[in-house]
Design a protein around this motif. Structure first.
Motif, PDB file in Angstrom:
ATOM      1  N   ASN A 159       0.843  -1.189   0.000  1.00  0.00           N
ATOM      2  CA  ASN A 159       0.000   0.000   0.000  1.00  0.00           C
ATOM      3  C   ASN A 159       0.882   1.245   0.000  1.00  0.00           C
ATOM      4  OD1 ASN A 159      -2.442  -1.471   0.155  1.00  0.00           O
ATOM      5  ND2 ASN A 159      -2.041  -1.842   2.320  1.00  0.00           N
ATOM      6  N   TRP A 160       1.449   1.540  -1.166  1.00  0.00           N
ATOM      7  CA  TRP A 160       2.280   2.724  -1.300  1.00  0.00           C
ATOM      8  C   TRP A 160       2.080   3.340  -2.675  1.00  0.00           C
ATOM      9  CZ3 TRP A 160       7.445  -0.377  -0.469  1.00  0.00           C
ATOM     10  CH2 TRP A 160       7.625  -1.252  -1.525  1.00  0.00           C
ATOM     11  N   SER A 161       2.543   4.590  -2.810  1.00  0.00           N
ATOM     12  CA  SER A 161       2.503   5.264  -4.099  1.00  0.00           C
ATOM     13  C   SER A 161       3.828   5.996  -4.271  1.00  0.00           C
ATOM     14  CB  SER A 161       1.327   6.251  -4.163  1.00  0.00           C
ATOM     15  OG  SER A 161       1.459   7.232  -3.146  1.00  0.00           O
ATOM     16  N   ALA A 162       4.100   6.451  -5.492  1.00  0.00           N
ATOM     17  CA  ALA A 162       5.383   7.104  -5.746  1.00  0.00           C
ATOM     18  C   ALA A 162       5.224   8.194  -6.792  1.00  0.00           C
ATOM     19  CB  ALA A 162       6.405   6.075  -6.205  1.00  0.00           C
ATOM     20  N   LYS A 163       6.121   9.181  -6.749  1.00  0.00           N
ATOM     21  CA  LYS A 163       6.156  10.216  -7.784  1.00  0.00           C
ATOM     22  C   LYS A 163       7.576  10.764  -7.886  1.00  0.00           C
ATOM     23  CE  LYS A 163       4.961  14.443  -5.218  1.00  0.00           C
ATOM     24  NZ  LYS A 163       4.028  15.576  -5.144  1.00  0.00           N
ATOM     25  N   ILE A 164       7.865  11.377  -9.022  1.00  0.00           N
ATOM     26  CA  ILE A 164       9.186  11.951  -9.260  1.00  0.00           C
ATOM     27  C   ILE A 164       9.264  13.310  -8.564  1.00  0.00           C
ATOM     28  CG2 ILE A 164      10.897  12.601 -10.988  1.00  0.00           C
ATOM     29  CD1 ILE A 164      10.060   9.639 -11.035  1.00  0.00           C
ATOM     30  N   ILE A 165      10.337  13.545  -7.816  1.00  0.00           N
ATOM     31  CA  ILE A 165      10.544  14.824  -7.135  1.00  0.00           C
ATOM     32  C   ILE A 165      11.961  15.322  -7.449  1.00  0.00           C
ATOM     33  CG2 ILE A 165       8.968  14.291  -5.226  1.00  0.00           C
ATOM     34  CD1 ILE A 165      11.532  13.765  -3.520  1.00  0.00           C
ATOM     35  N   THR A 166      12.208  16.587  -7.137  1.00  0.00           N
ATOM     36  CA  THR A 166      13.565  17.129  -7.213  1.00  0.00           C
ATOM     37  C   THR A 166      14.030  17.397  -5.797  1.00  0.00           C
ATOM     38  OG1 THR A 166      13.118  18.162  -9.360  1.00  0.00           O
ATOM     39  CG2 THR A 166      15.026  18.964  -8.131  1.00  0.00           C
TER      40      THR A 166
ATOM     41  N   ARG B 215      17.339  18.524  -3.641  1.00  0.00           N
ATOM     42  CA  ARG B 215      18.692  19.095  -3.683  1.00  0.00           C
ATOM     43  C   ARG B 215      19.263  19.076  -5.100  1.00  0.00           C
ATOM     44  NH1 ARG B 215      21.341  16.581   1.906  1.00  0.00           N
ATOM     45  NH2 ARG B 215      19.883  17.623   3.332  1.00  0.00           N
ATOM     46  N   GLY B 216      18.401  19.469  -6.046  1.00  0.00           N
ATOM     47  CA  GLY B 216      18.822  19.581  -7.428  1.00  0.00           C
ATOM     48  C   GLY B 216      18.924  18.272  -8.187  1.00  0.00           C
ATOM     49  N   GLU B 217      18.484  17.181  -7.575  1.00  0.00           N
ATOM     50  CA  GLU B 217      18.590  15.860  -8.208  1.00  0.00           C
ATOM     51  C   GLU B 217      17.216  15.216  -8.310  1.00  0.00           C
ATOM     52  OE1 GLU B 217      20.606  11.458  -7.275  1.00  0.00           O
ATOM     53  OE2 GLU B 217      20.978  13.162  -5.928  1.00  0.00           O
ATOM     54  N   LYS B 218      16.948  14.580  -9.453  1.00  0.00           N
ATOM     55  CA  LYS B 218      15.688  13.861  -9.632  1.00  0.00           C
ATOM     56  C   LYS B 218      15.694  12.603  -8.766  1.00  0.00           C
ATOM     57  CE  LYS B 218      13.560  16.241 -12.932  1.00  0.00           C
ATOM     58  NZ  LYS B 218      12.223  16.828 -12.744  1.00  0.00           N
ATOM     59  N   ARG B 219      14.631  12.428  -7.971  1.00  0.00           N
ATOM     60  CA  ARG B 219      14.514  11.265  -7.095  1.00  0.00           C
ATOM     61  C   ARG B 219      13.088  10.717  -7.179  1.00  0.00           C
ATOM     62  NH1 ARG B 219      19.101   9.233  -4.676  1.00  0.00           N
ATOM     63  NH2 ARG B 219      17.980   8.754  -2.751  1.00  0.00           N
ATOM     64  N   ILE B 220      12.890   9.509  -6.702  1.00  0.00           N
ATOM     65  CA  ILE B 220      11.550   8.912  -6.628  1.00  0.00           C
ATOM     66  C   ILE B 220      11.114   8.919  -5.175  1.00  0.00           C
ATOM     67  CG2 ILE B 220      10.153   6.850  -7.012  1.00  0.00           C
ATOM     68  CD1 ILE B 220      12.119   6.057  -9.220  1.00  0.00           C
ATOM     69  N   ALA B 221      10.081   9.701  -4.878  1.00  0.00           N
ATOM     70  CA  ALA B 221       9.545   9.757  -3.514  1.00  0.00           C
ATOM     71  C   ALA B 221       8.495   8.667  -3.345  1.00  0.00           C
ATOM     72  CB  ALA B 221       8.927  11.130  -3.248  1.00  0.00           C
ATOM     73  N   VAL B 222       8.559   7.971  -2.206  1.00  0.00           N
ATOM     74  CA  VAL B 222       7.630   6.868  -1.938  1.00  0.00           C
ATOM     75  C   VAL B 222       6.765   7.252  -0.738  1.00  0.00           C
ATOM     76  CG1 VAL B 222       7.414   4.401  -1.485  1.00  0.00           C
ATOM     77  CG2 VAL B 222       9.398   5.256  -2.747  1.00  0.00           C
ATOM     78  N   PHE B 223       5.451   7.185  -0.925  1.00  0.00           N
ATOM     79  CA  PHE B 223       4.511   7.606   0.109  1.00  0.00           C
ATOM     80  C   PHE B 223       3.722   6.406   0.639  1.00  0.00           C
ATOM     81  CE2 PHE B 223       5.163  10.989  -2.955  1.00  0.00           C
ATOM     82  CZ  PHE B 223       5.474  12.082  -2.157  1.00  0.00           C
ATOM     83  N   PHE B 224       3.658   6.287   1.954  1.00  0.00           N
ATOM     84  CA  PHE B 224       2.850   5.233   2.590  1.00  0.00           C
ATOM     85  C   PHE B 224       2.647   5.586   4.050  1.00  0.00           C
ATOM     86  CE2 PHE B 224       7.338   4.065   2.586  1.00  0.00           C
ATOM     87  CZ  PHE B 224       7.599   3.754   3.923  1.00  0.00           C
TER      88      PHE B 224
ATOM     89  N   MET C  77       9.433  -0.627 -10.630  1.00  0.00           N
ATOM     90  CA  MET C  77       8.945  -1.176  -9.364  1.00  0.00           C
ATOM     91  C   MET C  77       7.649  -0.504  -8.920  1.00  0.00           C
ATOM     92  SD  MET C  77      11.001  -1.187  -5.721  1.00  0.00           S
ATOM     93  CE  MET C  77      12.468  -1.830  -6.490  1.00  0.00           C
ATOM     94  N   PHE C  78       7.532   0.814  -9.193  1.00  0.00           N
ATOM     95  CA  PHE C  78       6.364   1.571  -8.736  1.00  0.00           C
ATOM     96  C   PHE C  78       5.410   1.942  -9.877  1.00  0.00           C
ATOM     97  CE2 PHE C  78       9.699   2.421  -5.597  1.00  0.00           C
ATOM     98  CZ  PHE C  78       9.050   2.006  -4.450  1.00  0.00           C
ATOM     99  N   GLY C  79       5.619   1.338 -11.051  1.00  0.00           N
ATOM    100  CA  GLY C  79       4.717   1.573 -12.169  1.00  0.00           C
ATOM    101  C   GLY C  79       4.804   2.963 -12.758  1.00  0.00           C
ATOM    102  N   LEU C  80       5.974   3.623 -12.626  1.00  0.00           N
ATOM    103  CA  LEU C  80       6.164   4.955 -13.196  1.00  0.00           C
ATOM    104  C   LEU C  80       6.700   4.831 -14.625  1.00  0.00           C
ATOM    105  CD1 LEU C  80       7.867   6.679 -10.123  1.00  0.00           C
ATOM    106  CD2 LEU C  80       5.532   7.035 -10.914  1.00  0.00           C
ATOM    107  N   PRO C  81       6.476   5.848 -15.477  1.00  0.00           N
ATOM    108  CA  PRO C  81       7.008   5.792 -16.846  1.00  0.00           C
ATOM    109  C   PRO C  81       8.528   5.655 -16.814  1.00  0.00           C
ATOM    110  CG  PRO C  81       5.467   7.618 -16.591  1.00  0.00           C
ATOM    111  CD  PRO C  81       5.725   7.087 -15.220  1.00  0.00           C
ATOM    112  N   LEU C  82       9.078   4.848 -17.712  1.00  0.00           N
ATOM    113  CA  LEU C  82      10.519   4.642 -17.744  1.00  0.00           C
ATOM    114  C   LEU C  82      11.220   5.917 -18.202  1.00  0.00           C
ATOM    115  CD1 LEU C  82      10.757   1.045 -19.257  1.00  0.00           C
ATOM    116  CD2 LEU C  82      10.712   1.740 -16.862  1.00  0.00           C
ATOM    117  N   LEU C  83      12.506   6.045 -17.844  1.00  0.00           N
ATOM    118  CA  LEU C  83      13.277   7.224 -18.224  1.00  0.00           C
ATOM    119  C   LEU C  83      13.279   7.395 -19.740  1.00  0.00           C
ATOM    120  CD1 LEU C  83      16.257   6.829 -15.771  1.00  0.00           C
ATOM    121  CD2 LEU C  83      14.695   8.749 -15.831  1.00  0.00           C
TER     122      LEU C  83
END
Length: 347
Positions: free
Chosen positions: A2-9, A11-20, A56-62
């Motif tokens: 039971n989690w979700s994820a989205k792309i965040i920035t 400290r100037g770097e693209k990361r995947i944030a995971v929410f649960f 892993m989180f069903g996000l669009p590939l790079l």
């Protein structure tokens, strides 16, 4: 999960944030992912922005754009070729995604002009630059080699495409005591039966979920694993204790088609739900190791070896094609090591 994820920035770097919602079990899973970090300011766990993690989180590939028209046509030919060779749906999906990412990378270059030097360029400027794992790179190489077997007019010399140096990683193994704690922590008879059957027969996750009712032969005390990895059938001995557990489970649930079904009769139990069942059992057992379902299979093989079972039989039971694959368990078995006396004891 039971989690979700989205792309965040961050400290100037693209990361995947995971929410649960706060959950020690899910935190243990996140911590086990290489490069995971906790942001105190954002109050969120985040991971490196890699294709492996996006998938892993069903996000669009790079690399999510389309290849050239010529590349799209050759991809469709590749799909048909894989189907004609009777590759499994999951393997076809994996190889198609890998080949697509490669062709998108070279979308302005005709397929028949791509050379071995381009493969090396792709490894350096995509795989290594994005810090993707050696196992992922190996998967990409397999897809590229297969793809170019379907391209007649090509510069690529398939035999010359090199694979990454194999990492010598030992399989993760739980002790018998830890396995017992995990299995006994589950009070739901269905969940307990699934985990017990995986450990007692050394099954892969997909092998358990593809079992049908008549694959359990109670008269011969065996489990028939059909068309497993490599399109191979095999049998495994069925523990009498597990058989009794399965009988209790069957009386309570009455599955129709598959041995283990979801909430809808006749539908397969999902892989994600099975993973969640295992993670909950690990958490209830008080085990803090980042254990995965596959650890039960590793533990089964290692415990067999430690009890004196011949390595050739273990190879058959696991369905390994090569003995070298099974031999890795000799490196984690402690049975022989325990017989060695440390010179420190004589000081």
């Amino acid at each position: 999960m039971n989690w979700s994820a989205k792309i965040i920035t961050h400290r100037g770097e693209k990361r995947i944030a995971v929410f649960f919602d706060r959950n020690e079990e899910l935190i243990a899973v996140i911590k086990a992912i290489k490069g995971s970090k906790w942001s105190q300011t954002m109050r969120v766990w985040h991971l490196p922005d890699h294709d492996e993690h996006r998938e892993m989180f069903g996000l669009p590939l790079l690399i999510d754009s389309l290849p050239s028209e010529e590349g799209a046509r050759s991809l469709e030919n590749f799909r048909r070729w894989l189907r004609s060779k009777r590759y499994s749906d999951s393997t076809i999906k994996t190889y198609m995604e890998a080949a697509k990412s490669f062709l998108v990378f070279f979308k302005h270059k005709p397929s028949n002009t791509i050379s071995n030097d381009d493969v090396i360029l792709y490894n350096n400027d995509y795989i290594l630059k994005n810090q993707l794992s050696a196992s992922y790179q190996n998967q990409i190489v397999s897809a590229i080699k297969l793809y170019f077997t379907t391209v007649q007019d090509r510069k690529v010399e398939i035999e010359s495409i090199h694979r990454p140096k194999r990492e010598k990683v030992l399989p993760n193994v739980l002790s018998k005591e830890e396995v017992k704690l995990i299995l006994e922590s589950q009070h739901n008879i269905k969940h307990k039966a699934m985990l017990c059957l995986i450990y007692s027969c050394g099954l892969r996750r997909s092998e358990l979920l593809h079992l049908k009712l008549d694959d359990i032969n109670s008269k011969r005390n065996i489990v028939i694993i059909r068309q497993a990895k490599g399109k191979k059938d095999r049998i495994a001995p069925l523990s009498s204790k597990v058989l009794e557990l399965l009988r209790v489970y069957y009386k309570g649930y009455k599955p129709k088609v598959w041995l283990f079904e979801g909430q809808v009769k006749g539908q397969q139990y999902s892989e994600q739900s099975l993973q969640t069942v295992f993670k909950q059992a690990v958490y209830k057992a008080g085990i803090t190791k980042p254990a995965t379902l596959h650890w039960l299979r590793h533990s089964y093989a290692t415990h067999l070896l430690e009890s004196g079972t011949d390595l050739r039989y273990i190879q058959e039971l696991l369905g390994h094609s090569r003995s070298k694959t099974t031999e890795i368990y000799t490196h984690v078995s402690t049975h022989s090591l325990q017989q060695i006396k440390s010179p420190f004891d004589d000081l």
